[in-house]
Design a protein around this motif. Structure first.
Motif, PDB file in Angstrom:
ATOM      1  N   ALA A 102      62.553  66.373  68.098  1.00 39.83           N
ATOM      2  CA  ALA A 102      62.025  65.866  66.834  1.00 39.83           C
ATOM      3  C   ALA A 102      61.080  64.679  67.095  1.00 39.83           C
ATOM      4  O   ALA A 102      59.985  64.610  66.530  1.00 39.83           O
ATOM      5  CB  ALA A 102      63.165  65.459  65.920  1.00 39.83           C
ATOM      6  N   GLN A 103      61.529  63.753  67.954  1.00 38.30           N
ATOM      7  CA  GLN A 103      60.685  62.605  68.278  1.00 38.30           C
ATOM      8  C   GLN A 103      59.454  63.030  69.067  1.00 38.30           C
ATOM      9  O   GLN A 103      58.368  62.495  68.891  1.00 38.30           O
ATOM     10  CB  GLN A 103      61.487  61.565  69.078  1.00 38.30           C
ATOM     11  CG  GLN A 103      62.392  60.705  68.231  1.00 38.30           C
ATOM     12  CD  GLN A 103      62.588  59.327  68.836  1.00 38.30           C
ATOM     13  OE1 GLN A 103      61.687  58.755  69.448  1.00 38.30           O
ATOM     14  NE2 GLN A 103      63.779  58.786  68.643  1.00 38.30           N
ATOM     15  N   ARG A 104      59.651  64.018  69.945  1.00 35.74           N
ATOM     16  CA  ARG A 104      58.523  64.520  70.742  1.00 35.74           C
ATOM     17  C   ARG A 104      57.450  65.118  69.826  1.00 35.74           C
ATOM     18  O   ARG A 104      56.258  64.859  69.991  1.00 35.74           O
ATOM     19  CB  ARG A 104      59.012  65.551  71.744  1.00 35.74           C
ATOM     20  CG  ARG A 104      57.907  66.142  72.616  1.00 35.74           C
ATOM     21  CD  ARG A 104      58.478  67.011  73.703  1.00 35.74           C
ATOM     22  NE  ARG A 104      57.455  67.592  74.540  1.00 35.74           N
ATOM     23  CZ  ARG A 104      57.577  67.792  75.843  1.00 35.74           C
ATOM     24  NH1 ARG A 104      58.702  67.443  76.452  1.00 35.74           N
ATOM     25  NH2 ARG A 104      56.603  68.340  76.543  1.00 35.74           N
ATOM     26  N   THR A 105      57.888  65.905  68.848  1.00 35.13           N
ATOM     27  CA  THR A 105      56.954  66.507  67.894  1.00 35.13           C
ATOM     28  C   THR A 105      56.250  65.440  67.070  1.00 35.13           C
ATOM     29  O   THR A 105      55.040  65.512  66.832  1.00 35.13           O
ATOM     30  CB  THR A 105      57.707  67.473  66.957  1.00 35.13           C
ATOM     31  OG1 THR A 105      58.311  68.508  67.743  1.00 35.13           O
ATOM     32  CG2 THR A 105      56.758  68.089  65.947  1.00 35.13           C
ATOM     33  N   GLN A 106      57.000  64.427  66.646  1.00 39.00           N
ATOM     34  CA  GLN A 106      56.425  63.345  65.852  1.00 39.00           C
ATOM     35  C   GLN A 106      55.385  62.574  66.662  1.00 39.00           C
ATOM     36  O   GLN A 106      54.310  62.230  66.161  1.00 39.00           O
ATOM     37  CB  GLN A 106      57.519  62.397  65.367  1.00 39.00           C
ATOM     38  CG  GLN A 106      57.021  61.271  64.467  1.00 39.00           C
ATOM     39  CD  GLN A 106      56.379  61.813  63.194  1.00 39.00           C
ATOM     40  OE1 GLN A 106      56.998  62.578  62.459  1.00 39.00           O
ATOM     41  NE2 GLN A 106      55.140  61.423  62.931  1.00 39.00           N
ATOM     42  N   ALA A 107      55.711  62.310  67.930  1.00 38.60           N
ATOM     43  CA  ALA A 107      54.785  61.576  68.792  1.00 38.60           C
ATOM     44  C   ALA A 107      53.499  62.364  68.992  1.00 38.60           C
ATOM     45  O   ALA A 107      52.396  61.796  68.969  1.00 38.60           O
ATOM     46  CB  ALA A 107      55.436  61.277  70.138  1.00 38.60           C
ATOM     47  N   ALA A 108      53.616  63.680  69.177  1.00 38.21           N
ATOM     48  CA  ALA A 108      52.435  64.528  69.346  1.00 38.21           C
ATOM     49  C   ALA A 108      51.580  64.514  68.081  1.00 38.21           C
ATOM     50  O   ALA A 108      50.343  64.434  68.148  1.00 38.21           O
ATOM     51  CB  ALA A 108      52.857  65.956  69.690  1.00 38.21           C
ATOM     52  N   GLN A 109      52.237  64.571  66.925  1.00 36.49           N
ATOM     53  CA  GLN A 109      51.503  64.536  65.657  1.00 36.49           C
ATOM     54  C   GLN A 109      50.806  63.193  65.457  1.00 36.49           C
ATOM     55  O   GLN A 109      49.664  63.135  64.985  1.00 36.49           O
ATOM     56  CB  GLN A 109      52.466  64.823  64.505  1.00 36.49           C
ATOM     57  CG  GLN A 109      52.982  66.256  64.472  1.00 36.49           C
ATOM     58  CD  GLN A 109      54.017  66.471  63.392  1.00 36.49           C
ATOM     59  OE1 GLN A 109      54.521  65.522  62.784  1.00 36.49           O
ATOM     60  NE2 GLN A 109      54.369  67.735  63.141  1.00 36.49           N
ATOM     61  N   ASP A 110      51.500  62.118  65.808  1.00 36.69           N
ATOM     62  CA  ASP A 110      50.900  60.782  65.693  1.00 36.69           C
ATOM     63  C   ASP A 110      49.660  60.675  66.578  1.00 36.69           C
ATOM     64  O   ASP A 110      48.631  60.129  66.168  1.00 36.69           O
ATOM     65  CB  ASP A 110      51.914  59.707  66.100  1.00 36.69           C
ATOM     66  CG  ASP A 110      53.033  59.538  65.080  1.00 36.69           C
ATOM     67  OD1 ASP A 110      52.847  59.982  63.930  1.00 36.69           O
ATOM     68  OD2 ASP A 110      54.076  58.967  65.439  1.00 36.69           O
ATOM     69  N   ALA A 111      49.788  61.195  67.803  1.00 30.55           N
ATOM     70  CA  ALA A 111      48.667  61.132  68.744  1.00 30.55           C
ATOM     71  C   ALA A 111      47.475  61.939  68.231  1.00 30.55           C
ATOM     72  O   ALA A 111      46.324  61.497  68.307  1.00 30.55           O
ATOM     73  CB  ALA A 111      49.103  61.636  70.116  1.00 30.55           C
ATOM     74  N   LYS A 112      47.741  63.123  67.688  1.00 35.79           N
ATOM     75  CA  LYS A 112      46.660  63.963  67.162  1.00 35.79           C
ATOM     76  C   LYS A 112      45.975  63.305  65.964  1.00 35.79           C
ATOM     77  O   LYS A 112      44.747  63.380  65.817  1.00 35.79           O
ATOM     78  CB  LYS A 112      47.208  65.334  66.779  1.00 35.79           C
ATOM     79  CG  LYS A 112      47.588  66.203  67.971  1.00 35.79           C
ATOM     80  CD  LYS A 112      48.168  67.538  67.512  1.00 35.79           C
ATOM     81  CE  LYS A 112      48.551  68.411  68.702  1.00 35.79           C
ATOM     82  NZ  LYS A 112      49.157  69.702  68.273  1.00 35.79           N
ATOM     83  N   ALA A 113      46.755  62.673  65.119  1.00 33.94           N
ATOM     84  CA  ALA A 113      46.191  61.995  63.947  1.00 33.94           C
ATOM     85  C   ALA A 113      45.290  60.843  64.383  1.00 33.94           C
ATOM     86  O   ALA A 113      44.207  60.624  63.810  1.00 33.94           O
ATOM     87  CB  ALA A 113      47.318  61.484  63.056  1.00 33.94           C
ATOM     88  N   ILE A 114      45.725  60.115  65.392  1.00 30.92           N
ATOM     89  CA  ILE A 114      44.921  59.002  65.891  1.00 30.92           C
ATOM     90  C   ILE A 114      43.637  59.530  66.524  1.00 30.92           C
ATOM     91  O   ILE A 114      42.557  58.951  66.345  1.00 30.92           O
ATOM     92  CB  ILE A 114      45.733  58.173  66.909  1.00 30.92           C
ATOM     93  CG1 ILE A 114      46.853  57.412  66.182  1.00 30.92           C
ATOM     94  CG2 ILE A 114      44.835  57.197  67.657  1.00 30.92           C
ATOM     95  CD1 ILE A 114      47.822  56.709  67.096  1.00 30.92           C
ATOM     96  N   MET A 115      43.738  60.649  67.262  1.00 33.50           N
ATOM     97  CA  MET A 115      42.540  61.242  67.859  1.00 33.50           C
ATOM     98  C   MET A 115      41.522  61.593  66.776  1.00 33.50           C
ATOM     99  O   MET A 115      40.316  61.350  66.948  1.00 33.50           O
ATOM    100  CB  MET A 115      42.916  62.505  68.631  1.00 33.50           C
ATOM    101  CG  MET A 115      43.571  62.252  69.976  1.00 33.50           C
ATOM    102  SD  MET A 115      44.157  63.810  70.708  1.00 33.50           S
ATOM    103  CE  MET A 115      42.627  64.749  70.803  1.00 33.50           C
ATOM    104  N   SER A 116      42.004  62.149  65.679  1.00 33.61           N
ATOM    105  CA  SER A 116      41.094  62.526  64.583  1.00 33.61           C
ATOM    106  C   SER A 116      40.380  61.298  64.036  1.00 33.61           C
ATOM    107  O   SER A 116      39.200  61.337  63.700  1.00 33.61           O
ATOM    108  CB  SER A 116      41.870  63.218  63.469  1.00 33.61           C
ATOM    109  OG  SER A 116      42.441  64.435  63.915  1.00 33.61           O
ATOM    110  N   ASN A 117      41.095  60.174  63.941  1.00 31.70           N
ATOM    111  CA  ASN A 117      40.504  58.946  63.429  1.00 31.70           C
ATOM    112  C   ASN A 117      39.499  58.337  64.401  1.00 31.70           C
ATOM    113  O   ASN A 117      38.590  57.606  63.994  1.00 31.70           O
ATOM    114  CB  ASN A 117      41.598  57.922  63.124  1.00 31.70           C
ATOM    115  CG  ASN A 117      42.469  58.337  61.956  1.00 31.70           C
ATOM    116  OD1 ASN A 117      42.031  59.101  61.085  1.00 31.70           O
ATOM    117  ND2 ASN A 117      43.701  57.863  61.929  1.00 31.70           N
TER     118      ASN A 117
END
Length: 284
Positions: free
Chosen positions: A262-277
């Protein structure tokens, strides 16, 4: 160029020299070519004049010094000089002094053992041994050096020469243009470093089967700690992004990311969101 940049940064060049300990062997190359019925231009035989373990210590320190140098400086032109922010000068200079001391010690150790390496090479290389391949033992130390050259940043005001005022103005304009472009490239390098670190985290964590090292998080944390000293233009957007990455990505523990999906998935999503920004700040 930011009028105060020359007060906030300087130019540095790292120069490292060491004996290559390798020599092209024309006879061995010809022999291999004859054996395989081919031309000598197909390949070259370079013999190792001493065992690899003998040159590993200096080579390892040199590699670490170059890596540290590049991490802690920014690109500036194409003449091997790089930009060192004044805020990072003390840490940089202290670490480079440590590298230089370690390199000098390793080189001295190699120098003391050099006569024995030559003697051992006679049996190790057999027919390929040639004493002319080796510099005199009394001179081998001169092949090793590690130096850091520090220069002030050039400004258009530094250009003073007796010429027509129109020509002087044109040259000063060229200097300002070069400095402005170099400054933009230096800042873009910081954005790219940050983006690549986040991108790597997103890619590694997106697939649950991917294996990753602790440095996946450690590298981002290290970069976030370094950026405040490297942000030579005090770019508020870069600092805002750095803080966001520090808040959202640097708090994860590698061992937790391996065990808690769950944390791994959240971290990946956070990283992708930051990349988009960050995409809007990247220059192709």
């Amino acid at each position: 160029m930011n009028s105060t940049l020359h007060q906030k940064a300087m130019l540095v060049k790292l120069s490292i020299s060491q004996w290559s300990a390798r020599k092209y062997d024309k006879d061995a190359t010809k022999l291999v070519a004859t054996q395989f019925n081919t031309d000598t231009r197909v390949g070259r035989y370079n013999k190792a004049l001493v065992p690899k373990e003998a040159t590993d210590p200096t080579a390892k320190i040199a590699s670490e010094a170059r890596l540290y140098h590049y991490k802690n400086t920014l690109p500036w032109g194409d003449d091997n000089f790089r930009l060192l922010p004044a805020a990072n000068y003390m840490d940089y200079s202290q670490k480079m002094r440590e590298f230089k001391s370690e390199f000098s010690s390793a080189a001295s150790d190699f120098e003391s053992k050099f006569p024995q390496y030559i003697q051992d090479a006679q049996s190790r290389l057999n027919g390929m041994f040639n004493p002319a391949d080796y510099p005199p033992a009394s001179e081998i130390g001169s092949f090793y050096s590690m130096e850091v050259t520090v220069l002030p940043l050039p400004t258009s005001e530094d250009f003073r020469v007796t010429m027509q005022e129109s020509e002087v103005a044109r040259i000063r304009e060229d200097i300002e243009k070069h400095n402005k472009e170099a400054q933009e490239a230096a800042m873009q390098d910081l954005w790219k470093r940050l983006y690549v670190a986040v991108e790597n985290m997103a890619e590694r964590l997106s697939n649950k089967d991917n294996i990753f090292r602790d440095s996946l998080v450690g590298n981002i944390s290290e970069l976030c700690g370094l950026l405040p000293k490297m942000n030579i233009t005090d770019d508020p957007e870069l600092e805002r992004m750095r803080r966001e990455i520090e808040d959202k990505l640097c708090g994860y523990e590698p061992i937790t990311l391996r065990k808690d999906m769950a944390q791994r998935t959240q971290a990946a999503q956070d990283a992708k969101a930051i990349m988009s920004n960050m995409v809007g700040y990247m220059v192709n």
